[in-house]
Design an enzyme around this catalytic site. Structure first.
Site, PDB file in Angstrom:
ATOM      1  N   LYS A 105       0.861  -1.188   0.000  1.00  0.00           N
ATOM      2  CA  LYS A 105       0.000   0.000   0.000  1.00  0.00           C
ATOM      3  C   LYS A 105       0.894   1.234   0.000  1.00  0.00           C
ATOM      4  O   LYS A 105       1.954   1.246   0.639  1.00  0.00           O
ATOM      5  CB  LYS A 105      -0.864  -0.043   1.268  1.00  0.00           C
ATOM      6  CG  LYS A 105      -1.886   1.066   1.405  1.00  0.00           C
ATOM      7  CD  LYS A 105      -2.806   0.807   2.603  1.00  0.00           C
ATOM      8  CE  LYS A 105      -3.836   1.919   2.760  1.00  0.00           C
ATOM      9  NZ  LYS A 105      -4.811   1.633   3.829  1.00  0.00           N
TER      10      LYS A 105
ATOM     11  N   SER B  15      -9.725   1.517   2.717  1.00  0.00           N
ATOM     12  CA  SER B  15      -8.867   2.384   1.942  1.00  0.00           C
ATOM     13  C   SER B  15      -7.792   1.604   1.176  1.00  0.00           C
ATOM     14  O   SER B  15      -7.184   2.139   0.261  1.00  0.00           O
ATOM     15  CB  SER B  15      -8.204   3.413   2.861  1.00  0.00           C
ATOM     16  OG  SER B  15      -7.343   2.772   3.793  1.00  0.00           O
TER      17      SER B  15
ATOM     18  N   SER C 251     -10.010  -1.167   6.720  1.00  0.00           N
ATOM     19  CA  SER C 251      -9.470  -0.967   5.374  1.00  0.00           C
ATOM     20  C   SER C 251      -8.844  -2.191   4.731  1.00  0.00           C
ATOM     21  O   SER C 251      -8.382  -2.114   3.595  1.00  0.00           O
ATOM     22  CB  SER C 251      -8.439   0.152   5.381  1.00  0.00           C
ATOM     23  OG  SER C 251      -9.121   1.368   5.382  1.00  0.00           O
TER      24      SER C 251
HETATM   25  N1  GLN Z   1     -13.295   3.811   6.338  1.00  0.00           N
HETATM   26  C1  GLN Z   1     -12.518   4.025   7.523  1.00  0.00           C
HETATM   27  C2  GLN Z   1     -12.045   5.447   7.571  1.00  0.00           C
HETATM   28  O1  GLN Z   1     -12.224   6.136   6.638  1.00  0.00           O
HETATM   29  C3  GLN Z   1     -11.409   3.047   7.613  1.00  0.00           C
HETATM   30  C4  GLN Z   1     -10.138   3.455   6.990  1.00  0.00           C
HETATM   31  C5  GLN Z   1      -8.955   2.590   7.347  1.00  0.00           C
HETATM   32  O2  GLN Z   1      -9.093   1.522   7.948  1.00  0.00           O
HETATM   33  N2  GLN Z   1      -7.765   3.077   6.982  1.00  0.00           N
HETATM   34  O3  GLN Z   1     -11.491   5.880   8.533  1.00  0.00           O
END
Ligand code: GLN
Length: 439
Positions: A39, A114, A139
Site C-alpha cells: 500500500k 482504503s 481498510s
Molecule cells: N473507512 C474508515 C475510515 O475512513 C477506515 C479506513 C482505514 O481503515 N484506513 O477511517
C-alpha cells in the site's frame, strides 16, 4: 514476468497500481520469488511514498518499512505500490490523489477502501501475489470482501508499523491480502514480530501460521449487535450459508450479546478517535519537511505559507478530518469527545475479551453490501459513508484480529465472511478459513 505483464495491463485499465517498480531480489527464504506489492502509505526506500496524497508527492523515503525489509529478507520480490484513499481516509478508494482504482469484477464499481488497490491487484491476476495493506477501521476487510480475496487484519501490535505513514497510531495495523490463503499465512509469519522502531509492536512469539491444523468443535458467536445492521440480500444469504457450513463442519453457532459492539456506538467512537489522531499526524505535512513544497518567499509568514500549501495539496476528506479532529481535541471538548471515545474503547475491549472466554471465534458479514457503483458511492454523504463501516470498526477498536473470507457472490459481485478472533488468535482464523474454503 507474467505477473509484471498483468500489472501493466491493469495499470492502464484499472488503475489499482500507484507505481510499478520491480526490484530484483536474489535472497532465499520462505517467500523466495513471491511477488509482493505494498500500500502506498508504507515506505519503500527510494520509491515515492505518498499515502495517496498530493502533499507527499516526490517524497522518497531513505529507508524501508520493517515489513518490506522482512519480506525482502525472505526472498519476496517487490513489484510496486498500490492505490489507496488519501492517508487511509475512506471506504471506497475514491478519495485518491492519483487515480481511482476500479473493481476487477465490474469496472463500474469501487474497489472499497482504503486499501482498495491492494485488494484489486490480487483479484485482477490469477498469479499468487502477496499484497500488504493497512487497516485503521476496516481498510483490509472491506476491500478484501469487495474484491473476493482473503484479507487478514492482525492483532494490534502483531506487525510493526515502523515505516508506515500514520493515520491513527492507536488503531493502525499493517496486514496481508491475497487470493491464496496459504500466502496470507506465510506472509503474516514473515512480517510479524517485535521491531525496535515501533514501541507498540509486541514482543511475542510468532506462531507458525502456515502449519495446517484442523479446528475441532469450535463455539462461534454471532454478535446480535452486528446482526442488526441493514444487510443487502445476497450478503445475508451468503452469511447464513457460511453459518450452516460451520455447523456442518461440527462447530456450534450461537448468538452472543456484546452491548458496546453496537454499530452506532462504534462508528461514533471510532471516528472521534481516528480523526483526532489523524489531525495531529497531518500537522507534519507543512510543505517543508516531506514531499510537496511551495515558495515560502511568496507569503508573509510561515502560517500563511503552511495554510496555502495545505489548502492546495490536501483533498476534501483530509480537510474535513483535520477540522473535525482539531475540534474534538480542543480544550473544553477533549473530555467530551476523545477521552470519552477512549473510555468506550476500553470498555469494549473488556466486553469483547469476556465474550472470548466463552466463544472461540466471532462471525459477521464483512460488509453490509457488495461493492457499490461509483454513482452510488458518489451520492452518499460523509456520514452515510462512515456508516458503511458498521461491521468493521468495532473489531478494529477492540484491537482483535479479523480475516475476511470470500463466501460467495451476489449480482456477480463477491461477498465476504468476517471471522473475528481473540487477541493473538490469528492462527485459529487461518485454520478455520482453510477448513471453510476446502471442498
Ligand atoms: N473507512 C474508515 C475510515 O475512513 C477506515 C479506513 C482505514 O481503515 N484506513 O477511517
Amino acid at each position: 514476468v507474467d505477473f509484471e505483464d498483468d500489472l501493466r495491463a491493469g495499470d492502464d485499465e484499472l488503475d489499482y497500481m500507484r507505481s510499478i517498480s520491480f526490484r530484483p531480489n536474489d535472497r532465499s527464504g520462505s517467500l523466495e520469488g513471491i511477488p509482493f506489492v505494498v500500500k502506498d502509505a508504507i515506505c519503500v526506500e527510494g520509491v515515492e511514498t505518498s499515502a495517496g496524497s498530493e502533499i507527499l508527492e516526490g517524497y522518497k523515503p531513505v529507508f524501508n518499512a520493517a515489513v518490506v525489509e522482512r519480506l525482502e529478507s525472505s526472498g519476496a520480490v517487490f513489484h510496486g505500490k498500490t492505490q489507496q484513499d488519501e492517508f487511509g481516509f475512506g471506504s471506497f478508494c475514491t478519495n485518491c490523489a492519483h487515480g481511482t482504482p476500479r473493481n476487477p469484477h465490474d469496472t463500474s464499481r469501487v474497489t472499497g477502501g482504503s486499501s482498495g488497490g491492494a485488494a484489486a491487484v490480487c483479484a485482477a491476476t490469477d498469479k499468487d501475489v502477496l499484497s500488504i495493506g493497512e487497516s485503521t477501521g476496516g481498510s483490509i476487510t472491506n476491500p478484501a470482501a469487495y474484491n473476493g480475496v482473503f484479507g487478514l487484519t492482525p492483532t494490534y501490535g502483531r506487525v510493526p508499523r515502523t515505516g508506515l505513514v500514520s493515520y491513527s497510531n492507536s488503531l493502525d495495523k499493517i496486514g496481508v491480502l491475497s487470493s491464496s490463503l496459504d500466502l496470507v499465512a506465510q506472509g503474516l509469519e514473515v512480517v510479524s514480530g517485535k521491531d525496535s522502531g515501533d514501541q507498540t509492536s509486541a514482543d511475542r512469539q510468532v506462531p507458525e501460521f502456515s502449519r495446517e491444523s484442523v479446528p475441532e468443535s469450535l463455539t462461534v458467536g454471532v454478535p446480535t449487535q452486528l446482526e442488526q445492521v441493514d444487510l443487502e440480500q445476497p450478503v445475508r444469504n451468503n452469511f447464513e450459508a457460511s453459518l450452516s457450513r460451520l455447523e456442518n463442519l461440527g462447530h456450534d453457532v450461537e448468538r452472543v450479546d456484546i452491548p458496546l459492539l453496537d454499530p452506532d456506538v462504534c462508528v461514533a467512537a471510532y471516528y472521534v478517535m481516528a480523526v483526532s489522531e489523524a489531525s495531529t499526524n497531518l500537522a507534519r505535512f507543512c510543505g517543508m519537511r516531506y514531499g510537496a513544497e511551495g515558495n515560502p518567499g511568496d507569503h508573509d509568514d510561515f502560517n500563511e505559507y503552511f495554510s496555502h500549501v495545505r489548502g492546495e495539496k490536501l483533498g476534501n476528506e483530509a480537510k474535513r478530518r483535520i477540522i473535525l479532529g482539531t475540534y474534538a481535541r480542543m480544550a473544553g471538548y477533549r473530555d467530551d469527545f476523545y477521552v470519552r471515545a477512549a473510555k468506550v474503547r476500553r470498555k469494549l475491549i473488556d466486553q469483547v475479551e469476556e465474550a472470548f472466554d466463552r466463544y472461540d471465534l466471532l462471525a459477521a458479514p464483512s460488509m453490509p453490501g457488495v461493492a457499490p457503483t461509483f454513482e452510488e458511492a458518489q451520492d452518499m454523504s460523509a456520514s452515510e459513508t462512515y456508516a458503511m463501516d458498521a461491521l468493521t470498526v468495532g473489531p478494529n477498536l477492540a484491537g482483535v484480529p479479523q480475516l475476511s473470507v470470500p463466501n460467495g457472490e451476489g449480482d456477480g459481485m463477491p461477498t465476504g465472511l468476517q471471522l473475528i478472533g481473540p487477541h493473538w488468535g490469528e492462527k485459529l482464523l487461518i485454520d478455520t478459513a482453510r477448513q471453510l474454503s476446502s471442498e
